[in-house]
Design an enzyme around this catalytic site. Sequence first.
Site, PDB file in Angstrom:
ATOM      1  CG  ASP A  69      -3.890  -6.001   0.122  1.00 13.91           C
ATOM      2  OD1 ASP A  69      -4.053  -4.870  -0.388  1.00 13.91           O
ATOM      3  OD2 ASP A  69      -3.700  -6.167   1.342  1.00 13.91           O
ATOM      4  CE1 TYR A  98       1.336   0.035   8.357  1.00 15.12           C
ATOM      5  CE2 TYR A  98       0.023  -0.825  10.150  1.00 15.12           C
ATOM      6  CZ  TYR A  98       0.577  -0.969   8.895  1.00 15.12           C
ATOM      7  OH  TYR A  98       0.344  -2.113   8.187  1.00 15.12           O
ATOM      8  CE  LYS A 158       1.736   3.668   4.922  1.00  9.89           C
ATOM      9  NZ  LYS A 158       1.363   2.407   4.259  1.00  9.89           N
ATOM     10  CG  HIS A 183      -1.783  -1.145   1.379  1.00  7.17           C
ATOM     11  ND1 HIS A 183      -2.135  -1.661   2.595  1.00  7.17           N
ATOM     12  CD2 HIS A 183      -2.405  -1.908   0.452  1.00  7.17           C
ATOM     13  CE1 HIS A 183      -2.934  -2.708   2.419  1.00  7.17           C
ATOM     14  NE2 HIS A 183      -3.108  -2.874   1.123  1.00  7.17           N
TER      15      HIS A 183
END
Length: 177
Positions: free
Chosen positions: A169, A132, A72, A62
Amino acid sequence: MFFERTEIPGVYIVELEKREDERGFFARGWCQREFQQMGLPEHIAQINISYNRYKHTLRGFHYQVAPYQEDKLLRCTRGAIYDVLLDLRPDSPTYKQHITIELTARNYRSLLVPKGCANAFLTLEDETEVTYLVSEFYTPEAERGVRWNDPTFGITWPVSEPAVISDKDRSWPDFAA
């Protein structure tokens, strides 16, 4: 905190600087001042938690596109993951290259994923959790992805097929530069 450069520019493994005694240890998991001194992203817009029930759950790849690109900082807080970071910055000397790292609740390592890089992970244990720190708010229309087994990248995973993966995904199209 200790910042270890990787072969991909802007990507760091972040190690805790533990202050240990008979009780255990104390360490900063995030420090705006230390990130700022390193010239690294220091803004946090949200903190996300990914809970994964089963071993060999795969999430990703992603990323978000401009103007919503995000930095991130990932850390596995329970269990273990095999993390893969993919450089999708066309102007980068490591464009379309990747690195892998094992992040576990026991090794306390974090991975800094800069803007323009995609990230995916495979859980190595049941009941795995990843936290995250993210620099931008999630913007659905800016979300993009790369299929975990896209032949463009030649990524070797610890298993031939994930046990659990979302339809989204599994269905990202082949990468087009």
